[in-house]
Design an enzyme around this catalytic site. Sequence first.
Site: not given
Length: 385
Positions: A146, A239, A241
């Site tokens: 990010c 993202h 994760e």
Amino acid sequence: MTVLIDVDSDEHHLLSRAPGSGARATASPGNRAECLDIGLINNMSDAALMSTERQLFDLLAAAAGRLCVRLHFYTMEATPRSEWGRDYVRRYYRGIDDLLNRRLDGVIVTGAEPRAASLTEEPYWTTFAEIADWARENTVSSVFSCLAVHGAVLHLDGVTRHKLPTKCFGVFAQTKTRHHPLMQDVPRTFRIPHARWNEVQEEDLSDCGYSVLTWSAEAGVDCFVKQQKNSLFVHFQGHPEYETQSLLGEYRRDMGRFLRGENEVCPTIPRGYLNKGAEEILIAFRQKALSDRQPELFADFPADQLTRDLSNVWHLPAQHIYRNWLQYMVSQPAGRSKPLGSREAAPSAAGIPAHRHGRKLVAARSAHLARSRNPATKRRLGYYE
């Protein structure tokens, strides 16, 4: 697979995720074929410190297979924190000076909410630049997530981010744009969460030698890579994760800020994330927030109704990508990088001792496994046909 957490205290929250009684373990230092040493430079806000640890811990555990991973926590001291946050990182994290005096197989650098108009004006910018320079020389591969992506490409190649008219927020379909070992076993199209106000653009990246691996018609570039000296830099604007409820938690946070008058922009509903019924519930709540804006309304946020049917469609492709990343690091001879396609076993290497400054290696296990370009551009990117 076991993930070793390098901490001083038995009280770290990840240890509660270890099943049974085998919470402690040791591994012989310096043998990358046995265990990979990975640093997590966690620049997230206080509210997201623990959840980011958990998300990446679980993803690494799911991806590791037969590999062992030692996870080391680092913090940038200049990152603004509350008293609680400063105490937390003091208990469980090392400072950047410690990082800059060692080598690691890999490092994961997380982003933070932007506070300044320019990245170079962020309070931690000087330290962040030092980390990027260090990673080029002292890791086999480095992951940036990010906002950290935008900082890395700006510092190393002068690629500037662009402000988006609205927040890129939701779960967006990605398409693989080229054959690449990091994309092995990843579906041709898959979906990944995004949550950002800025982006770096494909043309700027390509002009500076980056290889775009995944692209979205709605969200633009997601994953891209570039060899930076000794280290393969891997960048995610999205993202992979994130946990199932991460986007909902972020929306709820932003809605609270709007209702309290801390932000004048009422958050947009995350796209491609909720089913039709949940989306209708959230639309109704948002309309009420716009028509009757008051802090008390936040107590009525329909979290239980919205979480009932959420599903995580990105965990499996994210697991494949991170497994490929771990395997890449294992495949490289110690101290230097080779072409990404190499898959021979890595030899043993003299490394940094695992027990430093009296710290302990504590083993924990994941408690759960989450379940129209033009032809010229296609040719340039090696786009799948």
